[in-house]
Design an enzyme around this catalytic site. Structure first.
Site, PDB file in Angstrom:
ATOM      1  N   HIS A   1       0.860  -1.194   0.000  1.00 39.92           N
ATOM      2  CA  HIS A   1       0.000   0.000   0.000  1.00 39.92           C
ATOM      3  C   HIS A   1       0.890   1.236   0.000  1.00 39.92           C
ATOM      4  CE1 HIS A   1      -3.298  -2.690   1.832  1.00 39.92           C
ATOM      5  NE2 HIS A   1      -3.539  -2.514   0.544  1.00 39.92           N
TER       6      HIS A   1
ATOM      7  N   GLU B   1       1.920   3.672   3.065  1.00 42.36           N
ATOM      8  CA  GLU B   1       2.461   3.093   4.297  1.00 42.36           C
ATOM      9  C   GLU B   1       3.993   3.122   4.264  1.00 42.36           C
ATOM     10  OE1 GLU B   1       0.380  -0.692   4.598  1.00 42.36           O
ATOM     11  OE2 GLU B   1      -1.567   0.303   4.465  1.00 42.36           O
TER      12      GLU B   1
ATOM     13  N   ARG C   1      -3.154   4.925  -1.979  1.00 40.45           N
ATOM     14  CA  ARG C   1      -3.019   3.560  -1.439  1.00 40.45           C
ATOM     15  C   ARG C   1      -2.803   2.501  -2.525  1.00 40.45           C
ATOM     16  NH1 ARG C   1      -5.477   0.008   2.815  1.00 40.45           N
ATOM     17  NH2 ARG C   1      -6.536  -1.734   1.802  1.00 40.45           N
TER      18      ARG C   1
ATOM     19  N   GLU D   1       1.573  -5.255  11.029  1.00 34.03           N
ATOM     20  CA  GLU D   1       1.050  -3.892  10.929  1.00 34.03           C
ATOM     21  C   GLU D   1       1.939  -3.094  11.877  1.00 34.03           C
ATOM     22  OE1 GLU D   1      -1.327  -2.489   9.168  1.00 34.03           O
ATOM     23  OE2 GLU D   1      -2.432  -4.179   8.333  1.00 34.03           O
TER      24      GLU D   1
END
Length: 417
Positions: A176, A179, A234, A378
């Protein structure tokens, strides 16, 4: 005439001014019940909300922390609606543009030297891949596994002894675009692995006995776009048939129960699944590479941000995988080890129940293909900065994550044939 066309296209692209986010806000709301969850969903129908967590409106549920970005123009109306309905909320970010600029809070150490404490654009990352090969020719090789829609190369760095078939771990970063801390970790991993080989006992043992395949940036076109045009981008940058909207969410494009979860079929949505499984050049390149190395690859790890979680299959079903206990054990110890450095707390569990149900993810695909240890990190943080983690937090994030990754690798070396 033909030659003039691409130049014209380039001119058009350059003419698109970068998106600014002045006085845009990021709200965090915790709906207390389904009625309040529905209010958020209704607000999303009438306002342009960019969901940061979860990734789309339909995931919103009672008692879930919901983070979304809203324009300056609409923020007043949103605030009023939340107040009227007596909903708990806080404003995480008051001026998004300001936070974007504040991200770059680390000064360049030495001009011309690759910095692991800063976010690096695609050009710098490509130059760095060459530098790593030159610096460690016996240990680092670069494999071009394909190219993107915009014809940027997809590079995998192989770290380990040349020409030896051994157990391997495949890691990817930056699926993405927005990020950014994710590609920062892949760079850090390669740097630390090569730098500490022969000096650090664990790393030396790992590299003596296994190989690592590292894809530093999965979604290259999207990453470039997030640097040059829209920091909040994204998806990738492929064109969609019969739609003006650009891009596919590459982490919904894998052939793992693709399309089994509704609401991913809108090309304008941030979580658009694509026209078919593996419809995207990036997805295709990665799946082909992994399939061709399937006898070696024992672990697949993908890095995302944010929310401090260590996830494993499944995302598309609440059914637990056969080796669920083993995955949970590795994730538990991995997150414990991670927290020893700075006491950063991670939660862990299957995607479906820990975060939200998703279909078409790389993690589930790799697991179903036969790689029985697949994980998604994450990374930091829990929402104070969201996708805009300041550069001053890169090194601590990478250091603690490194501990968990080394533990996973060590475990695999010992416990898989």
């Amino acid at each position: 005439m033909r030659l003039i066309l691409p130049v014209g296209l380039i001119a058009t692209t350059l003419a698109i001014a970068p998106v600014r986010f002045d006085r845009e806000k990021v709200f965090r709301v915790k709906p207390q019940d389904e009625k309040q969850a529905d209010i958020i969903k209704d607000l999303a129908k009438t306002n342009e909300l960019d969901f940061w967590y979860p990734s789309a409106t339909h995931h919103v549920a009672a008692n879930m922390m919901v983070d979304f970005r809203v324009s300056e123009k609409e923020s007043q109306a949103i605030q009023s609606a939340l107040d009227q309905n007596k909903m708990h909320y806080e404003i995480l970010i008051h001026d998004l543009q300001e936070e974007i600029e504040k991200q770059f809070d680390v000064k360049e150490d030495i001009p011309g030297r690759h910095s692991y404490a800063k976010y690096n654009n695609w050009e710098k990352i490509v130059a760095w891949t060459e530098k790593m090969m030159d610096k460690h020719p016996e240990m680092v090789s670069r494999i071009k596994i394909g190219s993107t829609v915009e014809d940027n190369p997809l590079y995998v760095l192989k770290i380990g002894k040349k020409n030896e078939k051994r157990k391997a771990i495949f890691m990817d970063c930056g699926i993405h675009a927005r990020e950014w801390v994710s590609p920062a970790f892949c760079q850090w991993f390669v740097y630390q692995a090569t730098k500490t080989y022969g000096r650090n006992k664990i790393m030396t043992k790992l590299l003596d006995q296994m190989n690592f395949y590292i894809l530093p940036v999965f979604n290259v076109d999207g990453y470039i776009w997030s640097w040059t045009k829209n920091r909040m981008w994204r998806k990738n940058r492929s064109k969609n048939q019969n739609s003006k909207c650009i891009g596919t969410d590459l982490n919904r494009n894998f052939n793992a129960s693709w399309n089994s979860i509704p609401n991913t079929n809108d090309p304008c949505a941030d979580n658009y699944r694509g026209s078919a499984p593996e419809s995207e050049k990036e997805t295709k390149a990665i799946t082909n590479f992994i399939r061709s190395h399937l006898n070696e690859i024992k672990v697949y790890i993908t890095f995302h941000s944010y929310s401090q979680m260590l996830l494993f299959p499944y995302g598309y079903t609440s059914k637990l995988p056969p080796n669920h206990e083993d995955l949970a054990k590795v994730a538990k110890i991995g997150t414990d080890v991670l927290s020893t450095r700075y006491e950063t707390r991670y939660i862990y569990g299957p995607i479906e129940s820990t975060i939200y149900p998703i279909s078409g993810s790389s993690l589930d695909w790799a697991y179903d293909l036969g790689i029985k240890h697949t994980f998604a990190f994450e990374l930091r943080d829990k929402g104070k900065f969201g996708f805009l983690l300041p550069e001053s937090r890169i090194k601590p994030t990478c250091r603690e994550t490194m501990l968990a990754v080394k533990f996973i690798a060590k475990y695999i070396l010992k416990h898989t044939s």
